[in-house]
Write a protein that holds these residues in place. Structure first.
Motif, mmCIF file in Angstrom:
data_model
loop_
_atom_site.group_PDB
_atom_site.id
_atom_site.type_symbol
_atom_site.label_atom_id
_atom_site.label_comp_id
_atom_site.label_asym_id
_atom_site.label_seq_id
_atom_site.Cartn_x
_atom_site.Cartn_y
_atom_site.Cartn_z
ATOM 1 N N ARG A 205 -11.966 -0.743 0.750
ATOM 2 C CA ARG A 205 -10.839 0.164 0.980
ATOM 3 C C ARG A 205 -10.957 1.410 0.118
ATOM 4 N NH1 ARG A 205 -5.750 -1.818 -0.477
ATOM 5 N NH2 ARG A 205 -4.911 -0.054 0.628
ATOM 6 N N LEU A 206 -10.552 2.516 0.703
ATOM 7 C CA LEU A 206 -10.403 3.754 -0.055
ATOM 8 C C LEU A 206 -9.003 3.734 -0.641
ATOM 9 C CD1 LEU A 206 -11.460 6.525 -0.935
ATOM 10 C CD2 LEU A 206 -10.573 7.442 1.205
ATOM 11 N N LEU A 207 -8.909 3.700 -1.953
ATOM 12 C CA LEU A 207 -7.613 3.598 -2.616
ATOM 13 C C LEU A 207 -6.949 4.958 -2.775
ATOM 14 C CD1 LEU A 207 -8.697 1.038 -5.371
ATOM 15 C CD2 LEU A 207 -7.542 0.565 -3.196
ATOM 16 N N TYR A 208 -7.728 5.936 -3.235
ATOM 17 C CA TYR A 208 -7.204 7.283 -3.485
ATOM 18 C C TYR A 208 -8.291 8.315 -3.196
ATOM 19 C CZ TYR A 208 -3.777 4.745 -6.279
ATOM 20 O OH TYR A 208 -2.805 3.876 -6.697
ATOM 21 N N SER B 240 0.831 -1.177 0.000
ATOM 22 C CA SER B 240 0.000 0.000 0.000
ATOM 23 C C SER B 240 0.880 1.246 0.000
ATOM 24 C CB SER B 240 -0.906 -0.088 1.211
ATOM 25 O OG SER B 240 -1.208 1.124 1.760
ATOM 26 N N PHE B 241 0.430 2.278 -0.715
ATOM 27 C CA PHE B 241 1.183 3.524 -0.831
ATOM 28 C C PHE B 241 1.093 4.327 0.457
ATOM 29 C CE2 PHE B 241 0.167 2.834 -5.368
ATOM 30 C CZ PHE B 241 1.453 2.863 -5.854
ATOM 31 N N PRO B 242 2.089 5.169 0.718
ATOM 32 C CA PRO B 242 1.977 6.085 1.858
ATOM 33 C C PRO B 242 0.769 7.000 1.665
ATOM 34 C CG PRO B 242 4.170 6.211 0.862
ATOM 35 C CD PRO B 242 3.340 5.312 0.007
ATOM 36 N N LEU B 243 0.267 7.513 2.768
ATOM 37 C CA LEU B 243 -0.926 8.358 2.747
ATOM 38 C C LEU B 243 -0.785 9.548 1.808
ATOM 39 C CD1 LEU B 243 -3.711 8.768 4.093
ATOM 40 C CD2 LEU B 243 -2.558 10.134 5.816
ATOM 41 N N THR B 244 0.358 10.192 1.799
ATOM 42 C CA THR B 244 0.557 11.386 0.971
ATOM 43 C C THR B 244 0.485 11.079 -0.521
ATOM 44 O OG1 THR B 244 2.952 11.082 1.149
ATOM 45 C CG2 THR B 244 1.924 12.641 2.673
ATOM 46 N N ARG B 245 0.822 9.869 -0.931
ATOM 47 C CA ARG B 245 0.753 9.512 -2.358
ATOM 48 C C ARG B 245 -0.649 9.094 -2.763
ATOM 49 N NH1 ARG B 245 5.194 5.729 -4.426
ATOM 50 N NH2 ARG B 245 4.077 6.193 -6.327
ATOM 51 N N ARG B 246 -1.520 8.892 -1.780
ATOM 52 C CA ARG B 246 -2.884 8.463 -2.078
ATOM 53 C C ARG B 246 -3.864 9.627 -2.092
ATOM 54 N NH1 ARG B 246 -3.750 3.825 1.965
ATOM 55 N NH2 ARG B 246 -5.769 3.676 0.965
ATOM 56 N N ILE B 247 -3.413 10.807 -1.696
ATOM 57 C CA ILE B 247 -4.215 12.023 -1.841
ATOM 58 C C ILE B 247 -3.629 12.780 -3.028
ATOM 59 C CG2 ILE B 247 -4.923 14.194 -0.785
ATOM 60 C CD1 ILE B 247 -4.682 12.802 1.945
ATOM 61 N N VAL B 248 -4.394 12.851 -4.100
ATOM 62 C CA VAL B 248 -3.903 13.397 -5.370
ATOM 63 C C VAL B 248 -4.572 14.741 -5.626
ATOM 64 C CG1 VAL B 248 -3.663 12.963 -7.837
ATOM 65 C CG2 VAL B 248 -3.667 11.033 -6.230
ATOM 66 N N HIS B 249 -3.770 15.770 -5.849
ATOM 67 C CA HIS B 249 -4.295 17.100 -6.149
ATOM 68 C C HIS B 249 -4.331 17.282 -7.663
ATOM 69 C CE1 HIS B 249 -4.364 18.287 -1.954
ATOM 70 N NE2 HIS B 249 -3.197 17.672 -1.835
ATOM 71 N N ALA B 250 -5.356 16.674 -8.254
ATOM 72 C CA ALA B 250 -5.552 16.740 -9.702
ATOM 73 C C ALA B 250 -6.973 16.291 -10.005
ATOM 74 C CB ALA B 250 -4.559 15.824 -10.419
ATOM 75 N N ASP B 251 -7.410 16.543 -11.223
ATOM 76 C CA ASP B 251 -8.726 16.068 -11.645
ATOM 77 C C ASP B 251 -8.666 14.559 -11.832
ATOM 78 O OD1 ASP B 251 -10.931 15.526 -13.889
ATOM 79 O OD2 ASP B 251 -11.422 17.374 -12.815
ATOM 80 N N LEU C 25 -8.486 6.440 4.604
ATOM 81 C CA LEU C 25 -7.297 5.957 3.891
ATOM 82 C C LEU C 25 -6.437 5.049 4.775
ATOM 83 C CD1 LEU C 25 -6.223 9.114 1.880
ATOM 84 C CD2 LEU C 25 -6.861 6.901 0.904
ATOM 85 N N ARG C 26 -6.468 5.262 6.066
ATOM 86 C CA ARG C 26 -5.687 4.432 7.002
ATOM 87 C C ARG C 26 -6.399 3.138 7.370
ATOM 88 N NH1 ARG C 26 -4.431 9.750 9.014
ATOM 89 N NH2 ARG C 26 -2.187 10.093 8.936
ATOM 90 N N LEU C 27 -7.698 3.098 7.150
ATOM 91 C CA LEU C 27 -8.515 1.950 7.537
ATOM 92 C C LEU C 27 -8.216 0.746 6.650
ATOM 93 C CD1 LEU C 27 -10.817 1.274 9.520
ATOM 94 C CD2 LEU C 27 -12.410 1.901 7.719
ATOM 95 N N ASP C 28 -7.982 -0.383 7.273
ATOM 96 C CA ASP C 28 -7.713 -1.612 6.517
ATOM 97 C C ASP C 28 -8.375 -2.776 7.243
ATOM 98 O OD1 ASP C 28 -6.751 -3.421 4.694
ATOM 99 O OD2 ASP C 28 -4.734 -3.476 5.535
ATOM 100 N N HIS C 29 -9.524 -3.222 6.720
ATOM 101 C CA HIS C 29 -10.280 -4.315 7.331
ATOM 102 C C HIS C 29 -10.862 -5.154 6.206
ATOM 103 C CE1 HIS C 29 -13.442 -6.416 9.530
ATOM 104 N NE2 HIS C 29 -12.730 -6.156 10.621
#
Length: 142
Positions: free
Chosen positions: A79-82, A1-12, A70-74
């Motif tokens: 899962r929220l991917l991005y 899984s990617f770090p949290l900062t790479r999973r929040i994308v500031h783009a369309d 984004l941190r939740l994993d069950h």
């Protein structure tokens, strides 16, 4: 899984995903649509939140909830991917989950029993609630 900062994308979101017209479901804040990653072709579910007219504290609350999600994993929670954020919208990109458990419960006798029991409990609750409010309603007429 990617770090949290790479999973929040500031783009369309359309930069990376093709949004399909198929609606997978609807909720309080809108429709969940099928989408496909442009490179990997991975099918996902996406939900759009408009930032237009959203008060600053509501946007802050949404961002906070996204970070928790984004941190939740069950294994029993999709899962929220991005999370994509543009100037006008926030998009949640979730794994595409099936309704296996719901389908199995509907087909099994235990599931039918549970649904019937919940229906009875809800009717009982409404009955008790109604009885509780009737004396107040009766007093208001005097």
């Amino acid at each position: 899984s990617f770090p949290l900062t790479r999973r929040i994308v500031h783009a369309d979101i359309t930069r990376d995903f093709d949004i399909k017209t198929q609606v997978l479901g609807t909720g309080y804040s809108g429709a969940v649509r099928l989408a496909e990653h442009k490179i990997t072709k991975q099918p996902v579910a996406v939900k759009q939140f408009s930032k237009t007219g959203l008060k600053a504290h509501r946007l802050k609350l949404l961002k906070s909830e996204v970070e928790v999600y984004l941190r939740l994993d069950h294994p029993n929670i999709c899962r929220l991917l991005y999370a994509y954020e543009s100037s006008r919208d926030v998009w949640l990109v979730m794994e595409l989950c099936s309704c296996e458990l719901y389908s199995r419960l509907c087909k099994s006798k235990v599931g039918v029993f549970c649904f019937s029991l919940l229906r009875c409990l809800s009717l009982l609750f409404l009955f008790v609630f109604d009885l509780h409010l009737r004396p107040l309603h009766w007093l208001e007429q005097w």
